[in-house]
Scaffold this motif. Structure first.
Motif, PDB file in Angstrom:
ATOM      1  N   UNK A  81       0.827  -1.211   0.000  1.00 58.40           N
ATOM      2  CA  UNK A  81       0.000   0.000   0.000  1.00 58.40           C
ATOM      3  C   UNK A  81       0.859   1.258   0.000  1.00 58.40           C
ATOM      4  N   UNK A  82       0.231   2.377  -0.325  1.00 60.31           N
ATOM      5  CA  UNK A  82       0.959   3.644  -0.401  1.00 60.31           C
ATOM      6  C   UNK A  82       1.619   3.988   0.925  1.00 60.31           C
ATOM      7  N   UNK A 142       3.272   2.160   2.834  1.00 57.88           N
ATOM      8  CA  UNK A 142       4.607   1.562   2.920  1.00 57.88           C
ATOM      9  C   UNK A 142       5.636   2.471   2.256  1.00 57.88           C
ATOM     10  N   UNK A 143       5.296   2.998   1.099  1.00 57.44           N
ATOM     11  CA  UNK A 143       6.215   3.903   0.400  1.00 57.44           C
ATOM     12  C   UNK A 143       6.477   5.140   1.253  1.00 57.44           C
ATOM     13  N   UNK A 144       5.421   5.694   1.828  1.00 57.69           N
ATOM     14  CA  UNK A 144       5.578   6.865   2.698  1.00 57.69           C
ATOM     15  C   UNK A 144       6.455   6.546   3.900  1.00 57.69           C
ATOM     16  N   UNK A 145       6.254   5.365   4.481  1.00 52.45           N
ATOM     17  CA  UNK A 145       7.036   4.972   5.658  1.00 52.45           C
ATOM     18  C   UNK A 145       8.518   4.865   5.316  1.00 52.45           C
ATOM     19  N   UNK A 146       8.833   4.318   4.162  1.00 47.48           N
ATOM     20  CA  UNK A 146      10.240   4.210   3.768  1.00 47.48           C
ATOM     21  C   UNK A 146      10.838   5.592   3.489  1.00 47.48           C
ATOM     22  N   UNK A 147      10.062   6.478   2.913  1.00 54.01           N
ATOM     23  CA  UNK A 147      10.563   7.834   2.685  1.00 54.01           C
ATOM     24  C   UNK A 147      10.900   8.515   4.007  1.00 54.01           C
ATOM     25  N   UNK A 200       3.580  -8.900   7.857  1.00 51.40           N
ATOM     26  CA  UNK A 200       3.474  -9.449   6.511  1.00 51.40           C
ATOM     27  C   UNK A 200       2.040  -9.594   6.036  1.00 51.40           C
ATOM     28  N   UNK A 201       1.119  -9.959   6.931  1.00 51.58           N
ATOM     29  CA  UNK A 201      -0.281 -10.129   6.535  1.00 51.58           C
ATOM     30  C   UNK A 201      -1.103  -8.869   6.774  1.00 51.58           C
ATOM     31  N   UNK A 202      -0.634  -8.022   7.683  1.00 51.45           N
ATOM     32  CA  UNK A 202      -1.356  -6.773   7.949  1.00 51.45           C
ATOM     33  C   UNK A 202      -1.045  -5.715   6.906  1.00 51.45           C
ATOM     34  N   UNK A 203       0.178  -5.714   6.398  1.00 53.18           N
ATOM     35  CA  UNK A 203       0.616  -4.643   5.493  1.00 53.18           C
ATOM     36  C   UNK A 203       1.058  -5.205   4.146  1.00 53.18           C
ATOM     37  N   UNK A 204       2.169  -5.967   4.160  1.00 55.45           N
ATOM     38  CA  UNK A 204       2.709  -6.497   2.910  1.00 55.45           C
ATOM     39  C   UNK A 204       3.780  -7.530   3.223  1.00 55.45           C
ATOM     40  N   UNK A 228      -3.544   1.103  13.134  1.00 53.00           N
ATOM     41  CA  UNK A 228      -4.968   0.760  13.190  1.00 53.00           C
ATOM     42  C   UNK A 228      -5.734   1.123  11.917  1.00 53.00           C
ATOM     43  N   UNK A 229      -5.530   2.303  11.317  1.00 53.28           N
ATOM     44  CA  UNK A 229      -6.251   2.590  10.067  1.00 53.28           C
ATOM     45  C   UNK A 229      -5.902   1.612   8.945  1.00 53.28           C
ATOM     46  N   UNK A 230      -4.640   1.188   8.864  1.00 59.21           N
ATOM     47  CA  UNK A 230      -4.249   0.217   7.847  1.00 59.21           C
ATOM     48  C   UNK A 230      -4.953  -1.117   8.074  1.00 59.21           C
ATOM     49  N   UNK A 231      -5.013  -1.550   9.338  1.00 60.34           N
ATOM     50  CA  UNK A 231      -5.679  -2.812   9.667  1.00 60.34           C
ATOM     51  C   UNK A 231      -7.167  -2.736   9.354  1.00 60.34           C
ATOM     52  N   UNK A 232      -7.786  -1.622   9.694  1.00 55.62           N
ATOM     53  CA  UNK A 232      -9.220  -1.467   9.444  1.00 55.62           C
ATOM     54  C   UNK A 232      -9.535  -1.551   7.949  1.00 55.62           C
ATOM     55  N   UNK A 233      -8.713  -0.907   7.126  1.00 54.28           N
ATOM     56  CA  UNK A 233      -8.946  -0.931   5.689  1.00 54.28           C
ATOM     57  C   UNK A 233      -8.710  -2.328   5.121  1.00 54.28           C
TER      58      UNK A 233
END
Length: 480
Positions: A124-125, A127-132, A312-316, A361-366
């Motif tokens: 998800x987007x 992840x890219x923001x987090x790495x930046x 891995x299952x919650x995000x990527x 939490x917002x990532x998990x909810x989505x």
């Protein structure tokens, strides 16, 4: 060799292009040349292997004969078929995995729809923001080696546990390269060769592979035969492994009383209870209670209670960040083991993970919302295209546990490959030897992919030789 075992080693042999006998011969040739089928190995009969592969006997005969002509096989009337050559060299220390989950990862399908593995299909987007953001945190005198984990991520996870009712310090957190490494480190620390490990049947196949690699003796507990807590108290195993929430593969979440019983039994027997909570947050909204608190909340300071988590299952899945929550003494021991293995997980990954955990939490909810919709779509497609297959709706997680009305799921999986779809037979998740009539079907793909996948499964089922004359009539489908 048992035909189903050989079929597992063959993997997705029929997924290529060309005559089936050439594809089968090519995969057998590779197994022989790589040493996975050593000289002297007795192979199944033509008929037995054909049944195990859901293929025609002429396909097996032609493949065997081709390899005989090449000098790789010996075939004698009345004596059978075996790999040519004299046994030579020391035996391999450990057998390579034949679990379909790992085979499909090691040999990625090119034109085969992947329904054997389950996980987010794209980053998800966020992840890219987090790495930046993580890039901006690099620099300074940091050597970059953190065997126990980067302090920033350990602190973020400890704060998240504390906020969820499990008081946790950074000393109780170990960062691992995915939840899989967390399980591997725990098995190495707690399980001696031949020691018993209590597991559910079925359960997560990756854990079973780790325990087998550790030469553990598996004690499978079938649901409905005996309670997990009773068996834990009776056997006193070296370790117990449990998925209590959004169970893989059934999607079931244990009720509070059952969870309490298991924890009480583990504490009383002084058995390390490893609770896999990788999927625990993925309960479906608006159809079940909120995700229960982590099991560690029942005994936050108990030495016996150990939790494994992952992003891995919650995000990527490509974000290889997992963790273990346990008491500081065990965390220190695991950190020393991890230092020998890899000196610590990647710093940039951990800094990005810390950014994600701070607002998870917002990532998990989505993700839960998306999974719930895809779950419903898969159920609808199965009811429409394969009404004789039986299943119960999942309460969360990523997979349905589907029962075939008759036939062997491992043989059906071979037939499905020829329709361009990889599915996971239930026997690979069940150390009791059961579940051979089940499939684990994920609902992680989008609606179009799910529809196409079920269509391919239906085409494979309608041509499946396991449905030949003499099969019992179909069972009525369970309403979901």
């Amino acid at each position: 060799m048992d035909p189903i075992e050989l079929a597992s080693r063959l993997g997705r042999w029929s997924a290529g292009r060309g005559p089936l006998y050439l594809l089968l011969a090519g995969r057998l040739r590779a197994l022989i040349d790589d040493g996975e089928l050593p000289p002297g190995t007795a192979l199944p009969t033509d008929r037995a292997l054909a049944a195990g592969l859901s293929a025609g006997r002429t396909t097996v005969v032609a493949a065997y004969d081709l390899l005989r002509q090449e000098g790789r096989l010996v075939r004698r009337q009345g004596s059978g078929t075996w790999v040519a050559g004299a046994n030579a060299g020391p035996p391999v220390a450990t057998e390579p995995t034949v679990n379909p989950v790992f085979l499909h990862l090691l040999d990625p399908p090119d034109h085969v729809a992947q329904f054997a593995c389950a996980g987010p299909t794209g980053a998800p987007a966020a992840v890219i923001t987090a790495y930046q953001r993580a890039l901006g945190l690099l620099g300074g005198p940091d050597l970059g080696y953190h065997p126990a984990g980067h302090p920033r991520l350990r602190a973020a996870l400890a704060a998240r546990y504390t906020a969820r009712g499990v008081p946790t310090s950074t000393a109780q957190i170990l960062i691992t390269t995915g939840g899989q490494q967390g399980l591997a480190l725990l098995a190495r620390a707690l399980v001696a060769p031949g020691a018993e490990v209590l597991v559910q049947a079925p359960t997560y196949p990756g854990a079973l592979e780790i325990f087998r690699e550790s030469a553990a003796a598996l004690l499978p507990i079938k649901t409905g035969i005996a309670t997990y807590g009773e068996e834990l108290a009776r056997h006193h195993p070296a370790m117990a492994y449990l998925i209590a929430s959004c169970h893989n593969p059934t999607g079931r979440t244990m009720p509070p009383a059952e969870r309490q019983e298991i924890v009480t039994a583990a504490l009383h027997a002084r058995v390390p209870l490893v609770v896999d909570e990788v999927l625990a947050d993925l309960t479906f909204p608006d159809r079940s209670a909120a995700p229960p608190a982590p099991i560690a909340a029942l005994a936050p300071d108990a030495d016996e209670l150990i939790t494994v988590g992952s992003l891995s299952k919650l995000v990527w899945g490509g974000l290889r960040i997992g963790w273990v929550r346990a008491q500081p003494a065990l965390i220190g021991r695991l950190a020393r083991l991890k230092a020998v293995i890899d000196l610590g997980s990647g710093v940039l990954d951990q800094l990005a993970a810390a950014e994600l955990v701070a607002d998870l939490d917002p990532l998990i909810a989505e993700r839960s919302r998306v999974l719930a919709a895809r779950h419903d779509h898969l159920c609808a497609e199965l009811r429409k295209q394969l009404p004789e297959w039986r299943f119960e709706a999942a309460g969360g997680g990523q997979t349905l546990w589907v029962r075939l009305p008759y036939g062997d799921a491992a043989s059906y999986a071979q037939a499905a490959l020829r329709q361009g779809i990889a599915v996971l037979p239930g026997g690979s998740l069940d150390p009791s030897g059961g579940s051979t009539d089940h499939l684990r079907i994920p609902f992680v793909a989008d609606s179009a992919a799910l529809t196409a996948g079920v269509r391919a499964m239906a085409a494979a089922w309608h041509g499946f030789t396991g449905r030949a004359a003499g099969s019992p009539p179909p069972l009525p489908a369970i309403a979901v």
